[in-house]
Design an enzyme around this catalytic site. Structure first.
Site, PDB file in Angstrom:
ATOM      1  N   HIS A  99      67.855  47.756  -5.909  1.00 52.92           N
ATOM      2  CA  HIS A  99      68.485  47.660  -4.585  1.00 52.92           C
ATOM      3  C   HIS A  99      70.004  47.517  -4.662  1.00 52.92           C
ATOM      4  O   HIS A  99      70.622  47.127  -3.671  1.00 52.92           O
ATOM      5  CB  HIS A  99      67.925  46.456  -3.827  1.00 52.92           C
ATOM      6  N   HIS A 106      60.956  49.107   0.451  1.00 54.11           N
ATOM      7  CA  HIS A 106      60.036  49.427  -0.643  1.00 54.11           C
ATOM      8  C   HIS A 106      59.054  50.511  -0.232  1.00 54.11           C
ATOM      9  O   HIS A 106      58.088  50.778  -0.937  1.00 54.11           O
ATOM     10  CB  HIS A 106      59.255  48.185  -1.071  1.00 54.11           C
TER      11      HIS A 106
END
Length: 333
Positions: free
Chosen positions: A56, A218
């Site tokens: 991320h 996700h």
């Protein structure tokens, strides 16, 4: 799968090696590269830690530095760090004033951060937590505790980091972070999947002419999947979800974060911000702070999110404060 890497099993640790070689102001503890901390903690200041899965960047590691966080623990791609790793970070950043954990609302993170809190208590370190849950797409009003933490956690980091830098107590830093949390809303849209290196194939399928509004970072399910539309009606639909939850009055101030998920050009993010700005202007809402770029990605996922922080005088001051980290810099205003 096309990626610049060596053995997929070494993806996270080799990434971390590169960060440490490029940035001497950060280091690691406990002989574990995934326990990432400021090289020089500030004596007497509340320590702030975060953590979560890799994949991320610049979340989570990128916000460790002056004016924001003091440490972060990361796991594998989209995998939570362990409680022991969080404890090692906590012990290093505790400078006598206690430690605040700020992390996203995901089951694995909650379990491990709670366990790290218990372990820290055995070390006589006071730890408090604020759990980000800004994603309006992931649950209905009244059940905000079920919502995911996404890019809006940036505002929590910024607010808490500035409060700690001012010398506030742990309880006051928590208060400021909680206020930022309750005043932040985020909505995202995905155009493509991403690939976890050790898996080697897309995490989910989405048509070339499709988009999914509300998809998580996700690949979690969003609100609706539909044909790709032009930017303005897309932003209108996204912002309607935020306007429905935040009571803005004429003359109110906001901070805006338009975040790319990893494969969206800046040009497109600024087209989206243009429409967000127009919508705010139509409501006589003042956009006081703006950040456009990549702040919480999902590997190479194409897509974007918009986060809005409803400011008051204190949060305005926190957003204006100086930040200097390897991945993010902001000059005091």
């Amino acid at each position: 799968m096309k990626k610049f890497m060596n053995d997929p099993k070494n993806f996270v640790d080799e990434m971390l090696e590169g960060i440490y070689l490029a940035n001497k102001e950060v280091t690691y503890v406990a002989d574990d590269k995934r326990c990432y901390v400021k090289a020089a903690p500030v004596k007497g200041k509340v320590g702030i830690a975060t953590g979560g899965g890799s994949g991320h960047l610049p979340l989570f590691l990128g916000y460790v530095g002056e004016g924001m966080l003091d440490g972060a623990a990361v796991g594998g791609v989209f995998q939570s760090p362990s409680a022991d790793q969080m404890l090692e970070v906590t012990k290093h950043i505790d400078q006598g004033a206690g430690v605040l954990y700020i992390y996203g609302n995901y089951t694995g993170d909650i379990i491990n951060f709670d366990m790290a809190t218990e372990l820290a208590d055995l070390e006589d370190i006071k730890v408090m937590s604020v759990v980000g849950n800004d994603d309006v797409a992931s649950s209905v009003v009244g059940e905000e505790h079920k919502r995911r933490g996404v890019a809006g956690i940036f505002f929590l980091y910024k607010a808490a980091g500035a409060a700690a830098q001012e010398g506030m107590s742990l309880e006051d830093v928590v208060r400021v972070a909680e206020k930022a949390k309750h005043r932040t809303r985020t909505i995202g849209v995905a155009l493509s999947s991403c690939i976890i290196p050790e898996v080697g194939k897309p995490s989910f399928e989405i048509g070339a002419d499709e988009m999914e509004i509300g998809m998580g970072i996700h690949g979690e399910n969003g609100i609706t999947r539909k044909k790709l539309t032009a930017a303005d009606p897309l932003v209108d639909e996204m912002m309607a979800k935020i306007f429905a939850e935040q009571e803005y009055k004429k003359g109110d101030d906001v901070a805006i974060l338009v975040n790319g998920l990893g494969a969206t050009p800046l040009e497109e993010l600024y087209i989206m911000f243009r429409r967000v700005s127009q919508l705010m202007s139509e409501r006589d809402i003042n956009v006081k702070h703006v950040w456009v770029g990549e702040f919480a990605t999902s590997m190479e996922m194409a897509g974007a999110s918009v986060s809005v922080l409803h400011l008051d005088e204190e949060l305005d001051r926190m957003m204006a404060a100086k930040v200097d980290t390897p991945f993010f810099k902001h000059f005091a205003q």
